[in-house]
Design a protein around this motif. Structure first.
Motif, PDB file in Angstrom:
ATOM      1  N   VAL A 157      62.298  22.587   0.398  1.00  0.00           N
ATOM      2  CA  VAL A 157      62.437  22.036  -0.951  1.00  0.00           C
ATOM      3  C   VAL A 157      61.195  21.237  -1.337  1.00  0.00           C
ATOM      4  N   SER A 158      60.663  20.467  -0.415  1.00  0.00           N
ATOM      5  CA  SER A 158      59.503  19.611  -0.705  1.00  0.00           C
ATOM      6  C   SER A 158      58.229  20.394  -1.005  1.00  0.00           C
ATOM      7  N   GLU A 159      58.209  21.676  -0.682  1.00  0.00           N
ATOM      8  CA  GLU A 159      57.017  22.511  -0.892  1.00  0.00           C
ATOM      9  C   GLU A 159      57.154  23.482  -2.067  1.00  0.00           C
ATOM     10  N   ARG A 160      58.316  23.565  -2.660  1.00  0.00           N
ATOM     11  CA  ARG A 160      58.575  24.615  -3.651  1.00  0.00           C
ATOM     12  C   ARG A 160      57.723  24.512  -4.908  1.00  0.00           C
ATOM     13  N   GLU A 161      57.334  23.350  -5.324  1.00  0.00           N
ATOM     14  CA  GLU A 161      56.419  23.240  -6.467  1.00  0.00           C
ATOM     15  C   GLU A 161      54.973  23.393  -6.016  1.00  0.00           C
ATOM     16  N   ASN A 162      54.665  22.929  -4.815  1.00  0.00           N
ATOM     17  CA  ASN A 162      53.292  23.020  -4.310  1.00  0.00           C
ATOM     18  C   ASN A 162      52.797  24.459  -4.217  1.00  0.00           C
ATOM     19  N   VAL A 163      53.678  25.400  -3.874  1.00  0.00           N
ATOM     20  CA  VAL A 163      53.242  26.781  -3.685  1.00  0.00           C
ATOM     21  C   VAL A 163      52.757  27.428  -4.981  1.00  0.00           C
ATOM     22  N   PHE A 164      53.001  26.800  -6.102  1.00  0.00           N
ATOM     23  CA  PHE A 164      52.494  27.304  -7.375  1.00  0.00           C
ATOM     24  C   PHE A 164      51.090  26.786  -7.687  1.00  0.00           C
ATOM     25  N   ARG A 165      50.577  25.886  -6.853  1.00  0.00           N
ATOM     26  CA  ARG A 165      49.214  25.384  -7.045  1.00  0.00           C
ATOM     27  C   ARG A 165      48.216  26.424  -6.541  1.00  0.00           C
TER      28      ARG A 165
ATOM     29  N   PHE B 129      45.466  28.298  -4.607  1.00  0.00           N
ATOM     30  CA  PHE B 129      44.913  28.242  -3.252  1.00  0.00           C
ATOM     31  C   PHE B 129      45.785  27.492  -2.255  1.00  0.00           C
ATOM     32  N   TYR B 130      46.969  27.065  -2.663  1.00  0.00           N
ATOM     33  CA  TYR B 130      47.866  26.359  -1.748  1.00  0.00           C
ATOM     34  C   TYR B 130      48.621  27.377  -0.908  1.00  0.00           C
ATOM     35  N   ARG B 131      48.604  27.182   0.400  1.00  0.00           N
ATOM     36  CA  ARG B 131      49.356  28.055   1.297  1.00  0.00           C
ATOM     37  C   ARG B 131      50.125  27.200   2.284  1.00  0.00           C
ATOM     38  N   LEU B 132      51.331  27.605   2.588  1.00  0.00           N
ATOM     39  CA  LEU B 132      52.123  26.915   3.602  1.00  0.00           C
ATOM     40  C   LEU B 132      51.496  27.131   4.968  1.00  0.00           C
TER      41      LEU B 132
END
Length: 112
Positions: free
Chosen positions: A52-60, A62-65
């Motif tokens: 959940v804490s990463e779900r908005e970040n992945v739309f940035r 060059f951001y990769r988990l």
């Protein structure tokens, strides 16, 4: 009016991600719906999902988990950023959640 090629690009990106990050023997389910003057496509998989804490970040851009950061993975971290931009340029959006199969559920919705 909608750009069919660009919306196709959104759905194909979400499908490719579902297959790429699903467990071996991947299960991917696609459903569509038209309701309240909006069309939606839901793509769900049985992969590891996204916290959940990463779900908005992945739309940035060059951001990769961490699990996707293998240099041999062949991804740039741009796909979801571009997909959301396309959806929003059509007055819609992409929302991520948990799939009933235990993986990720991506829902793209655009107004009709």
């Amino acid at each position: 009016r909608a750009d069919r090629r660009r919306l196709q690009q959104v759905v194909l990106n979400l499908l490719a991600n579902a297959v790429r990050f699903s467990s071996s023997g991947a299960t991917v389910a696609v459903t569509t719906d038209v309701r309240d003057r909006a069309a939606s496509v839901q793509i769900a998989d049985n992969g590891p999902g996204i916290p959940v804490s990463e779900r908005e970040n992945v739309f940035r851009p060059f951001y990769r988990l961490a699990v996707a950061r293998n240099q041999n993975a062949g991804n740039s971290g741009l796909g979801l950023a571009i997909a959301r931009d396309i959806a929003r340029s059509h007055g819609g959006d992409i929302v991520l959640g948990e799939s009933s199969m235990g993986g990720l559920r991506a829902v793209v919705t655009v107004p009709l």
